[in-house]
Motif scaffolding. Structure first.
Motif, PDB file in Angstrom:
ATOM      1  N   THR A 100       0.790  -1.252   0.000  1.00 48.61           N
ATOM      2  CA  THR A 100       0.000   0.000   0.000  1.00 48.61           C
ATOM      3  C   THR A 100       0.814   1.289   0.000  1.00 48.61           C
ATOM      4  OG1 THR A 100      -0.383   0.387   2.392  1.00 48.61           O
ATOM      5  CG2 THR A 100      -1.851  -1.209   1.270  1.00 48.61           C
ATOM      6  N   TRP A 101       2.144   1.240  -0.106  1.00 49.35           N
ATOM      7  CA  TRP A 101       2.881   2.499  -0.212  1.00 49.35           C
ATOM      8  C   TRP A 101       3.231   2.787  -1.675  1.00 49.35           C
ATOM      9  CZ3 TRP A 101       7.609   2.186  -2.489  1.00 49.35           C
ATOM     10  CH2 TRP A 101       8.324   0.981  -2.389  1.00 49.35           C
ATOM     11  N   SER A 102       3.324   4.070  -1.973  1.00 49.76           N
ATOM     12  CA  SER A 102       3.760   4.545  -3.283  1.00 49.76           C
ATOM     13  C   SER A 102       4.796   5.637  -3.091  1.00 49.76           C
ATOM     14  CB  SER A 102       2.583   5.107  -4.092  1.00 49.76           C
ATOM     15  OG  SER A 102       1.636   4.106  -4.404  1.00 49.76           O
ATOM     16  N   ARG A 103       5.698   5.764  -4.036  1.00 45.51           N
ATOM     17  CA  ARG A 103       6.703   6.826  -4.004  1.00 45.51           C
ATOM     18  C   ARG A 103       6.780   7.470  -5.380  1.00 45.51           C
ATOM     19  NH1 ARG A 103      11.912   8.630  -4.493  1.00 45.51           N
ATOM     20  NH2 ARG A 103      12.796   9.598  -2.615  1.00 45.51           N
ATOM     21  N   TYR A 104       6.687   8.802  -5.416  1.00 47.30           N
ATOM     22  CA  TYR A 104       6.682   9.529  -6.681  1.00 47.30           C
ATOM     23  C   TYR A 104       8.106   9.882  -7.138  1.00 47.30           C
ATOM     24  CZ  TYR A 104       1.610  10.521  -6.343  1.00 47.30           C
ATOM     25  OH  TYR A 104       0.247  10.435  -6.282  1.00 47.30           O
ATOM     26  N   ASP A 105       8.231  10.067  -8.447  1.00 43.29           N
ATOM     27  CA  ASP A 105       9.384  10.723  -9.086  1.00 43.29           C
ATOM     28  C   ASP A 105      10.729  10.106  -8.725  1.00 43.29           C
ATOM     29  OD1 ASP A 105       7.735  12.588 -10.410  1.00 43.29           O
ATOM     30  OD2 ASP A 105       7.675  13.849  -8.615  1.00 43.29           O
ATOM     31  N   ASN A 106      10.841   8.805  -8.899  1.00 41.37           N
ATOM     32  CA  ASN A 106      12.125   8.127  -8.711  1.00 41.37           C
ATOM     33  C   ASN A 106      12.974   8.285  -9.968  1.00 41.37           C
ATOM     34  OD1 ASN A 106      11.666   6.391  -6.072  1.00 41.37           O
ATOM     35  ND2 ASN A 106       9.789   6.336  -7.277  1.00 41.37           N
ATOM     36  N   LYS A 107      14.214   8.646  -9.789  1.00 40.50           N
ATOM     37  CA  LYS A 107      15.131   8.878 -10.911  1.00 40.50           C
ATOM     38  C   LYS A 107      16.015   7.654 -11.079  1.00 40.50           C
ATOM     39  CE  LYS A 107      15.140  13.864 -10.064  1.00 40.50           C
ATOM     40  NZ  LYS A 107      14.208  13.777  -8.910  1.00 40.50           N
ATOM     41  N   TRP A 108      15.886   7.009 -12.228  1.00 39.04           N
ATOM     42  CA  TRP A 108      16.586   5.763 -12.504  1.00 39.04           C
ATOM     43  C   TRP A 108      17.610   5.936 -13.633  1.00 39.04           C
ATOM     44  CZ3 TRP A 108      14.675   2.880  -8.756  1.00 39.04           C
ATOM     45  CH2 TRP A 108      13.304   2.923  -8.442  1.00 39.04           C
ATOM     46  N   LYS A 109      18.643   5.112 -13.596  1.00 41.21           N
ATOM     47  CA  LYS A 109      19.559   4.980 -14.726  1.00 41.21           C
ATOM     48  C   LYS A 109      19.874   3.508 -14.911  1.00 41.21           C
ATOM     49  CE  LYS A 109      23.996   6.439 -16.664  1.00 41.21           C
ATOM     50  NZ  LYS A 109      25.240   7.236 -16.446  1.00 41.21           N
ATOM     51  N   GLY A 110      19.958   3.089 -16.162  1.00 41.52           N
ATOM     52  CA  GLY A 110      20.261   1.695 -16.466  1.00 41.52           C
ATOM     53  C   GLY A 110      20.020   1.418 -17.930  1.00 41.52           C
ATOM     54  N   VAL A 111      19.569   0.208 -18.233  1.00 42.58           N
ATOM     55  CA  VAL A 111      19.328  -0.220 -19.618  1.00 42.58           C
ATOM     56  C   VAL A 111      17.836  -0.402 -19.819  1.00 42.58           C
ATOM     57  CG1 VAL A 111      19.682  -2.086 -21.286  1.00 42.58           C
ATOM     58  CG2 VAL A 111      21.582  -1.320 -19.839  1.00 42.58           C
ATOM     59  N   SER A 112      17.298   0.267 -20.812  1.00 36.66           N
ATOM     60  CA  SER A 112      15.894   0.079 -21.161  1.00 36.66           C
ATOM     61  C   SER A 112      15.644  -1.378 -21.527  1.00 36.66           C
ATOM     62  CB  SER A 112      15.544   0.989 -22.338  1.00 36.66           C
ATOM     63  OG  SER A 112      14.322   0.607 -22.936  1.00 36.66           O
ATOM     64  N   THR A 113      14.538  -1.920 -21.066  1.00 36.06           N
ATOM     65  CA  THR A 113      14.226  -3.304 -21.427  1.00 36.06           C
ATOM     66  C   THR A 113      14.080  -3.465 -22.936  1.00 36.06           C
ATOM     67  OG1 THR A 113      11.859  -2.893 -21.080  1.00 36.06           O
ATOM     68  CG2 THR A 113      13.106  -3.801 -19.225  1.00 36.06           C
ATOM     69  N   SER A 156      21.195   2.440 -11.065  1.00 29.51           N
ATOM     70  CA  SER A 156      21.377   3.674 -10.307  1.00 29.51           C
ATOM     71  C   SER A 156      20.026   4.258  -9.936  1.00 29.51           C
ATOM     72  CB  SER A 156      22.175   4.693 -11.133  1.00 29.51           C
ATOM     73  OG  SER A 156      22.222   5.952 -10.502  1.00 29.51           O
ATOM     74  N   TRP A 157      19.919   4.780  -8.698  1.00 31.87           N
ATOM     75  CA  TRP A 157      18.707   5.444  -8.198  1.00 31.87           C
ATOM     76  C   TRP A 157      19.101   6.774  -7.580  1.00 31.87           C
ATOM     77  CZ3 TRP A 157      17.076   5.977  -2.800  1.00 31.87           C
ATOM     78  CH2 TRP A 157      15.768   6.489  -2.659  1.00 31.87           C
ATOM     79  N   GLU A 158      18.451   7.829  -8.005  1.00 32.90           N
ATOM     80  CA  GLU A 158      18.715   9.175  -7.499  1.00 32.90           C
ATOM     81  C   GLU A 158      20.198   9.542  -7.607  1.00 32.90           C
ATOM     82  OE1 GLU A 158      16.319  11.195  -6.779  1.00 32.90           O
ATOM     83  OE2 GLU A 158      14.697   9.724  -6.856  1.00 32.90           O
ATOM     84  N   THR A 163      21.719   0.253  -4.208  1.00 30.54           N
ATOM     85  CA  THR A 163      22.258  -0.465  -3.054  1.00 30.54           C
ATOM     86  C   THR A 163      21.743  -1.903  -3.011  1.00 30.54           C
ATOM     87  OG1 THR A 163      20.455   0.383  -1.674  1.00 30.54           O
ATOM     88  CG2 THR A 163      22.520   1.643  -1.706  1.00 30.54           C
ATOM     89  N   PRO A 164      22.486  -2.800  -2.364  1.00 27.45           N
ATOM     90  CA  PRO A 164      22.066  -4.207  -2.311  1.00 27.45           C
ATOM     91  C   PRO A 164      20.678  -4.405  -1.704  1.00 27.45           C
ATOM     92  CG  PRO A 164      24.363  -4.026  -1.686  1.00 27.45           C
ATOM     93  CD  PRO A 164      23.844  -2.615  -1.791  1.00 27.45           C
ATOM     94  N   ASP A 165      20.298  -3.615  -0.681  1.00 30.26           N
ATOM     95  CA  ASP A 165      19.000  -3.829  -0.059  1.00 30.26           C
ATOM     96  C   ASP A 165      17.841  -3.497  -0.985  1.00 30.26           C
ATOM     97  OD1 ASP A 165      19.696  -1.141   0.085  1.00 30.26           O
ATOM     98  OD2 ASP A 165      18.655  -0.801   1.983  1.00 30.26           O
ATOM     99  N   HIS A 166      18.103  -2.699  -2.025  1.00 30.88           N
ATOM    100  CA  HIS A 166      17.071  -2.383  -3.009  1.00 30.88           C
ATOM    101  C   HIS A 166      17.245  -3.161  -4.317  1.00 30.88           C
ATOM    102  CE1 HIS A 166      14.915   0.523  -0.704  1.00 30.88           C
ATOM    103  NE2 HIS A 166      15.967   1.282  -0.517  1.00 30.88           N
ATOM    104  N   GLY A 167      18.124  -4.160  -4.296  1.00 29.83           N
ATOM    105  CA  GLY A 167      18.251  -5.023  -5.470  1.00 29.83           C
ATOM    106  C   GLY A 167      19.515  -4.858  -6.256  1.00 29.83           C
ATOM    107  N   GLY A 168      20.451  -4.028  -5.766  1.00 28.57           N
ATOM    108  CA  GLY A 168      21.694  -3.829  -6.481  1.00 28.57           C
ATOM    109  C   GLY A 168      22.559  -5.086  -6.508  1.00 28.57           C
TER     110      GLY A 168
END
Length: 220
Positions: A100-113, A156-158, A163-168
Motif C-alpha cells: 500500500t505504499w507509493s513513491r513519486y518521481d524516482n530517478k533511474w539509470k540503467g538499460v531500457s528493457t 542507479s537510483w537518485e 544499493t544491495p537492499d534495493h536489489g543492487g
C-alpha cells in the motif's frame, strides 16, 4: 557479450520496425494526470521501504551475470562490463508496492528493457517473461509489460549506485505494475509462449498486478 554473435545493426533495425508495425509493445498510457497518479488503496511515502524474502544476496560486479534465454533469436549471457556497454537510459517514474505504499518521481539509470530485447530479438511466439533473481525469487509478466516504454533494468537510483537492499547491483523496474513484479537482484530473463506463476503468484498474489485495478490477490 552473448552466446552467439551480436546481430547486425540492420537486423536490429528491422526488428524495431516490425515491433512498431505490429504494435507489439503498446501497453496503454505511461503518463497519467495528477488526479489519477495515486492508485486506490495506496498512500505516499518519501522514503523507500525495504522488502524481500528475508535474505539479501551479496553479488559483486565481477561475478554478476545476466542471462536472457527462451524464445529469443540470440541468447545472451552478459557480464557487468557487457551490460554497461549497452546504451544507458535515464527515466523518472512512480512506484507502487502491494503493501500500500507509493513513491513519486524516482530517478533511474540503467538499460531500457526495449534495448535489451533489441539484442536478444524475441521470437514471434514469445508472449510472457519469467524473471529469476539471485535469491531464488521468481515472478512472471507479459512480454508487452516487460517491454513497456518506461521499463528499465536499473543500476542507479537518485544519482547513486543501486544499493544491495534495493536489489543492487541491478534490478528491474516496471512502474505500471505492483512492485513485486520488478524483481530485485535479477539473474535470468526467460521468454515463454505461455504464462506461468512465479513465487508470490503461487502463494495467492494476482497473476498480473495492476495497481489501478487493485489486483493484489488472486481473487481480485
Amino acid at each position: 557479450m552473448s552466446d552467439d554473435n551480436t546481430p547486425a545493426d540492420s537486423k536490429l533495425t528491422s526488428s524495431k520496425r516490425r515491433w512498431a508495425a505490429e504494435g507489439k509493445f503498446l501497453t496503454g498510457r505511461i503518463a497519467r494526470p495528477e488526479t489519477e497518479r495515486l492508485p486506490p488503496g495506496q498512500h505516499l511515502v518519501k522514503n523507500w521501504p525495504v522488502l524481500d524474502l528475508g535474505q539479501q544476496p551479496v553479488i559483486s560486479t565481477e561475478t554478476w551475470r545476466l542471462e536472457v534465454r527462451g524464445l529469443v533469436e540470440t541468447p545472451l549471457t552478459l557480464t557487468w562490463a557487457n551490460f554497461q556497454a549497452i546504451e544507458q537510459s535515464t527515466k523518472v517514474s512512480d512506484i507502487h508496492c502491494v503493501t500500500t505504499w507509493s513513491r513519486y518521481d524516482n530517478k533511474w539509470k540503467g538499460v531500457s528493457t526495449r534495448d535489451l530485447l533489441d539484442l536478444a530479438m524475441p521470437k514471434q511466439e514469445a508472449a510472457y517473461v519469467m524473471l529469476t533473481s539471485y535469491d531464488g525469487y521468481t515472478t512472471n509478466l507479459p512480454l508487452a509489460d516487460f517491454a513497456a516504454e518506461d521499463a528499465i533494468l536499473v543500476t542507479s537510483w537518485e544519482g547513486l549506485p543501486l544499493t544491495p537492499d534495493h536489489g543492487g547491483p541491478m534490478r528491474l523496474v516496471v512502474p505500471h505494475l505492483y512492485f513485486w513484479k520488478s524483481a530485485k537482484w535479477l539473474r535470468r530473463i526467460e521468454l515463454m509462449p505461455e504464462d506461468e506463476a512465479g513465487f508470490w503468484e503461487k502463494n495467492g498474489y494476482h497473476m498480473y498486478g495492476d495497481p489501478w485495478r487493485e489486483q493484489r490477490y488472486s481473487d481480485d
